[in-house]
Design a protein around this motif. Structure first.
Motif, PDB file in Angstrom:
ATOM      1  N   SER A 165       0.833  -1.210   0.000  1.00  0.00           N
ATOM      2  CA  SER A 165       0.000   0.000   0.000  1.00  0.00           C
ATOM      3  C   SER A 165       0.862   1.252   0.000  1.00  0.00           C
ATOM      4  N   HIS A 166       1.937   1.262   0.801  1.00  0.00           N
ATOM      5  CA  HIS A 166       2.830   2.412   0.835  1.00  0.00           C
ATOM      6  C   HIS A 166       3.680   2.473  -0.432  1.00  0.00           C
ATOM      7  N   ALA A 167       4.046   1.308  -0.972  1.00  0.00           N
ATOM      8  CA  ALA A 167       4.854   1.288  -2.193  1.00  0.00           C
ATOM      9  C   ALA A 167       4.079   1.855  -3.378  1.00  0.00           C
ATOM     10  N   GLU A 168       2.777   1.701  -3.373  1.00  0.00           N
ATOM     11  CA  GLU A 168       1.951   2.208  -4.481  1.00  0.00           C
ATOM     12  C   GLU A 168       1.928   3.736  -4.536  1.00  0.00           C
ATOM     13  N   LYS A 169       2.329   4.376  -3.441  1.00  0.00           N
ATOM     14  CA  LYS A 169       2.342   5.841  -3.404  1.00  0.00           C
ATOM     15  C   LYS A 169       3.625   6.425  -3.989  1.00  0.00           C
ATOM     16  N   VAL A 170       4.624   5.575  -4.201  1.00  0.00           N
ATOM     17  CA  VAL A 170       5.883   6.025  -4.806  1.00  0.00           C
ATOM     18  C   VAL A 170       5.722   6.029  -6.323  1.00  0.00           C
ATOM     19  N   GLU A 171       6.120   7.099  -6.967  1.00  0.00           N
ATOM     20  CA  GLU A 171       5.897   7.267  -8.398  1.00  0.00           C
ATOM     21  C   GLU A 171       7.201   7.201  -9.190  1.00  0.00           C
ATOM     22  N   ILE A 172       7.065   6.918 -10.478  1.00  0.00           N
ATOM     23  CA  ILE A 172       8.215   6.962 -11.381  1.00  0.00           C
ATOM     24  C   ILE A 172       8.471   8.419 -11.763  1.00  0.00           C
ATOM     25  N   GLN A 173       9.667   8.898 -11.493  1.00  0.00           N
ATOM     26  CA  GLN A 173      10.018  10.276 -11.813  1.00  0.00           C
ATOM     27  C   GLN A 173      10.585  10.384 -13.230  1.00  0.00           C
ATOM     28  N   SER A 174      11.459   9.435 -13.601  1.00  0.00           N
ATOM     29  CA  SER A 174      12.022   9.409 -14.947  1.00  0.00           C
ATOM     30  C   SER A 174      12.513   7.992 -15.234  1.00  0.00           C
ATOM     31  N   GLY A 206       9.310   9.534  -3.829  1.00  0.00           N
ATOM     32  CA  GLY A 206       8.276   9.337  -2.808  1.00  0.00           C
ATOM     33  C   GLY A 206       8.905   8.939  -1.484  1.00  0.00           C
ATOM     34  N   ASN A 207       8.116   8.280  -0.646  1.00  0.00           N
ATOM     35  CA  ASN A 207       8.565   7.834   0.675  1.00  0.00           C
ATOM     36  C   ASN A 207       9.351   6.526   0.510  1.00  0.00           C
ATOM     37  N   ILE A 208      10.620   6.658   0.195  1.00  0.00           N
ATOM     38  CA  ILE A 208      11.443   5.511  -0.187  1.00  0.00           C
ATOM     39  C   ILE A 208      12.254   4.945   0.971  1.00  0.00           C
ATOM     40  N   GLU A 209      12.569   5.766   1.965  1.00  0.00           N
ATOM     41  CA  GLU A 209      13.470   5.353   3.041  1.00  0.00           C
ATOM     42  C   GLU A 209      13.116   4.005   3.682  1.00  0.00           C
TER      43      GLU A 209
END
Length: 237
Positions: A165-174, A206-209
């Protein structure tokens, strides 16, 4: 010595006499106990010859990767040398992963460089542009299976739904990913197997840490399909 490492003409490499080549071998869990057999096998292969024309080589030394201050480096003292023909006993390195997932509020960017073809299937299709949650799903599955088979048939107590669920909030930047065809011949199946995948760089934002330790483990253990052939190797760029 002529080696062909892919399906295209430009993937062929000619090793000249006297030239030194190096390669990595990753042994996981109980397989580390068989290191002496692998050393003997590679030494014997050098005498028999490999590649087109059966080019011969001499195994000079074997060194071990060691984790140091969060990174990996090659130890100076060899595990084995051709001079003394003795294998030095050395403990295997350990990769420790947290089993509790704690998301933070820190937003950051992460760039991954896929060095060998990455083959990930999602919804039965090969992925050409891996969303962050697809990549994390694959890592969780691989790490969980390795944990089960090499750590006493136990399973990590990850809350997969919360992590995904948290991983789905991280987006592809490039992304500069591209498809690379690669194939090998299987003597067991008497057929050529296509093992192409994506290579290049992708940047996530996104929240990657909270995912970093899982991703760092994947740097060593690889991701996707065909990892036993060296596929799915990547590094944090």
């Amino acid at each position: 010595l002529r080696l062909k490492i892919g399906s295209r003409a430009e993937d062929s490499k000619i090793i000249k006499p006297g030239e030194v080549i190096s390669f990595n071998l990753i042994l996981i869990g109980r397989a580390t106990e068989y290191l002496p057999y692998f050393i003997y096998t590679f030494d014997e292969l050098g005498r028999l010859g490999i590649g087109r024309g059966r080019g011969r080589y001499r195994l000079i030394e074997v060194k071990k990767w060691k984790k140091d201050n969060g990174g990996w480096k090659i130890e100076e003292t060899p595990v084995y040398t051709a001079q003394d023909k003795t294998i030095r006993q050395t403990p295997a390195e350990k990769i420790e992963l947290p089993e509790d997932f704690r998301p933070s509020e820190i937003l950051d960017s992460l760039t991954l460089r896929f060095i060998t073809p990455l083959r990930i299937k999602y919804n039965r299709d090969l992925v050409v542009r891996p969303d962050f949650h697809i990549f994390i799903r694959n890592l969780l599955r691989r790490l969980g299976l390795l944990y089960y088979f090499h750590c006493g048939n136990n399973k990590p107590s990850w809350d997969h739904r919360a992590i995904i669920s948290h991983a789905e909030k991280v987006e592809i930047q490039s992304s500069s990913l591209k498809w690379r065809d690669w194939e090998r011949y299987s003597s067991r199946q008497d057929t050529r197997m296509k093992l192409g995948g994506i290579v290049g760089e992708i940047t996530y934002h996104g929240n990657i840490e909270p995912f970093l330790q899982i991703i760092e483990a994947g740097e060593v253990l690889h991701a996707g399909k065909g990892t036993s052939f060296g596929l799915g190797r990547y590094e944090i760029a």
